[in-house]
Write an enzyme that holds these catalytic residues in place. Structure first.
Site, short mmCIF file in Angstrom:
data_model
loop_
_atom_site.label_atom_id
_atom_site.label_comp_id
_atom_site.label_asym_id
_atom_site.label_seq_id
_atom_site.Cartn_x
_atom_site.Cartn_y
_atom_site.Cartn_z
N LYS A 202 33.56 2.02 11.20
CA LYS A 202 33.80 0.71 11.40
C LYS A 202 35.22 0.26 11.21
O LYS A 202 35.86 1.03 10.07
CB LYS A 202 33.25 -0.57 10.58
CG LYS A 202 33.31 -1.89 10.86
CD LYS A 202 32.47 -2.86 10.18
CE LYS A 202 32.58 -4.23 10.55
NZ LYS A 202 32.22 -4.52 11.90
N LYS A 238 50.97 1.46 -4.46
CA LYS A 238 50.51 -0.02 -5.09
C LYS A 238 51.99 -0.46 -5.83
O LYS A 238 52.60 0.33 -6.21
CB LYS A 238 49.39 0.09 -6.16
CG LYS A 238 48.27 0.48 -5.52
CD LYS A 238 47.00 0.81 -6.55
CE LYS A 238 45.86 1.60 -5.92
NZ LYS A 238 45.08 1.97 -7.00
N ARG A 292 39.92 9.72 -13.10
CA ARG A 292 40.98 9.71 -14.17
C ARG A 292 41.48 8.20 -14.53
O ARG A 292 41.01 7.44 -14.05
CB ARG A 292 42.46 10.35 -13.73
CG ARG A 292 42.76 9.87 -12.51
CD ARG A 292 43.91 10.24 -11.92
NE ARG A 292 44.29 9.66 -10.39
CZ ARG A 292 44.73 8.50 -10.04
NH1 ARG A 292 45.12 7.75 -10.98
NH2 ARG A 292 45.02 8.21 -8.92
N ARG A 338 55.14 -2.78 -10.90
CA ARG A 338 55.38 -1.32 -11.40
C ARG A 338 56.98 -1.26 -11.16
O ARG A 338 57.58 -1.52 -10.03
CB ARG A 338 54.84 -0.45 -10.36
CG ARG A 338 53.30 -0.29 -10.53
CD ARG A 338 52.99 0.90 -9.73
NE ARG A 338 51.43 1.06 -9.65
CZ ARG A 338 50.69 1.89 -9.32
NH1 ARG A 338 51.45 3.15 -8.57
NH2 ARG A 338 49.45 2.02 -9.20
#
Length: 448
Positions: A202, A238, A292, A338
């Site tokens: 999909k 990100k 992690r 960040r």
């Protein structure tokens, strides 16, 4: 409890691990490259060992050197942090075989979740929702293929089994285009990868990236610690993360969270982990599991009050998780920016000497960084130099605090992406919440 831990990483996460060890009374060994002698955690650790020259391949990825460091210092465990060797099953195996504790899951589980096909199979079996697809390669039977596509629901994406890097993919929006699209993708796949197997999935047009934090111990306990929204991305990296995710109700959180916790028990997981999902139209679709600790773990710590790295250390020492699922209450809202040493316009790295640094402060402000005035950011590693985290009773307060904190931050001598964060935080759609994974690139005029 563990007595001595080798921190097999660098930068802010190495300092984060050192802090947790110190709080638990665990002695620390900092392994570092020749370029990292002046790192904050290296200056603070009980023992330090240089494991090689600046390039990662000769230092932070040098398995024999890291294990030798554990041997000569008499350590009993190795914490891999994130990146580098943290999801390397061979490393985990060699650590345990050498008689040390690997602070993370077993090598078998790292392998299972590191392979996309086996991970999806394991998640389906455990009841975690995955992207609907053809369950293997499609055949040349067009009627059957049309049936599969109808079951999945258009739009669908045809992907080459051996593909990667965005090649060997084609989006199909109606049945009329299906046959030709399969044939074209097969031909492309054969030419590019010498493998004409393709499968259907999909296609999600505008998903968000929502992930679930989990902890599991060796006593059969597993808990979920709410979710994070990491949809603000550039080139799959990100940029801003937050917790909880805007618009996710407690009921939805409980459902997807308990499925992830159950999956941990099913696969024999131990330690901290994250289930990453694409989220669209109220549905979750599993994409991968990170085996992690993650860069963005602080936003979860802020809203739950749990120290995730200390829990990792406790679990590795064979202790049970220090709380029960019902003890976890999501309170307030947290954000993380960040901060990278890079040009805010070209995004090119900007290593060099930090002449002056003033970090922000105040209620609900957290600064996770290894950088200090006089420190030289080396050109050899990832460009992230700090994580700025803010917390507030509401999302609006967390955003306002972040804006204040960014304006207070002074990093002189190198360029940083603080202007990009300021741009994101004043964006009207970001302030409303719920933007998708393509939003930032579209805003920056990057959509290819």
């Amino acid at each position: 409890m563990l007595e001595k831990v080798v921190i097999a990483n660098r930068g802010e996460i190495a300092l984060r691990i050192l802090r947790a060890c110190k709080e638990l009374g665990i002695k620390t060994v900092a392994v570092h490259s020749t370029a990292d002698r002046d790192l904050k955690h290296v200056l603070l650790a009980d023992e330090t060992i240089c494991i090689g020259p600046a390039p990662s391949a000769k230092s932070y990825l040098n398995i024999p050197a890291i294990i030798a460091a554990a041997e000569v210092t008499g350590a009993d465990a190795i914490h891999p942090g994130y990146g580098f060797l943290s999801e390397n099953a061979d490393f985990a195996e060699q650590v345990e075989r050498s008689g040390f504790t690997f602070i993370g899951p077993t090598a078998d589980v790292i392998r299972l979740m590191g392979d996309k096909v086996s991970a999806i199979k394991a998640m389906k079996k455990a009841g975690v929702p995955c992207v609907p697809g053809s369950d293997g390669p499609v055949s040349n039977d067009i009627a059957k293929n049309k049936e599969i596509a109808k079951r999945i629901g258009y739009p669908i994406i045809i992907k080459a089994s051996g593909g990667g890097g965005g090649r060997g993919m084609r989006v199909v929006r109606s049945e009329d285009a299906l046959e030709e699209s399969i044939a074209m993708t097969k031909a492309e796949a054969k030419a590019a990868f010498n493998n004409d197997m393709v499968y259907m999935e999909k296609y999600l047009e505008n998903p968000r990236h929502v992930e679930i934090q989990v902890l599991a111990d060796t006593h059969g306990n597993a808990v979920y610690l709410a979710e994070r929204d990491c949809s603000m991305q550039r080139r799959h990296q990100k940029v801003v993360e937050e917790a909880p995710a805007p618009g996710i109700t407690e009921e939805v959180r409980r459902d997807i969270g308990s499925r992830c916790a159950n999956a941990c028990v099913e696969i024999g997981y131990r330690g901290a982990g994250t289930f990453e999902f694409l989220y669209e139209n109220g549905e979750f679709y599993f994409i991968e599991m990170n085996t992690r600790i993650q860069v963005e773990h602080p936003v979860t710590e802020m809203i739950t009050g749990v120290d995730l790295v200390k829990e990792q250390l406790r679990i590795a020492a064979g202790l049970p998780i220090s709380f029960k699922q019902e003890d976890i209450k999501v309170k307030g809202h947290a954000m993380e920016c960040r901060i990278n040493a890079e040009d805010p316009k070209t995004f090119l790295p900007s290593p060099g000497k930090v002449n002056h640094l003033h970090s922000p402060g105040g209620l609900g402000v957290r600064w996770d960084s290894h950088v200090y005035g006089g420190y030289t950011v080396p050109p050899h590693y990832d460009s992230m130099i700090a994580k700025l985290i803010t917390y507030g009773d509401t999302r609006e307060v967390a955003i306002r605090r972040m804006q204040n904190a960014l304006s207070e931050t002074i990093i002189d001598g190198i360029k940083t992406n603080i202007p990009l964060h300021e741009l994101i935080l004043e964006d009207e759609n970001f302030q409303k919440g719920g933007t998708n994974i393509h939003y930032l690139e579209k805003k920056l005029g990057m959509n290819e």
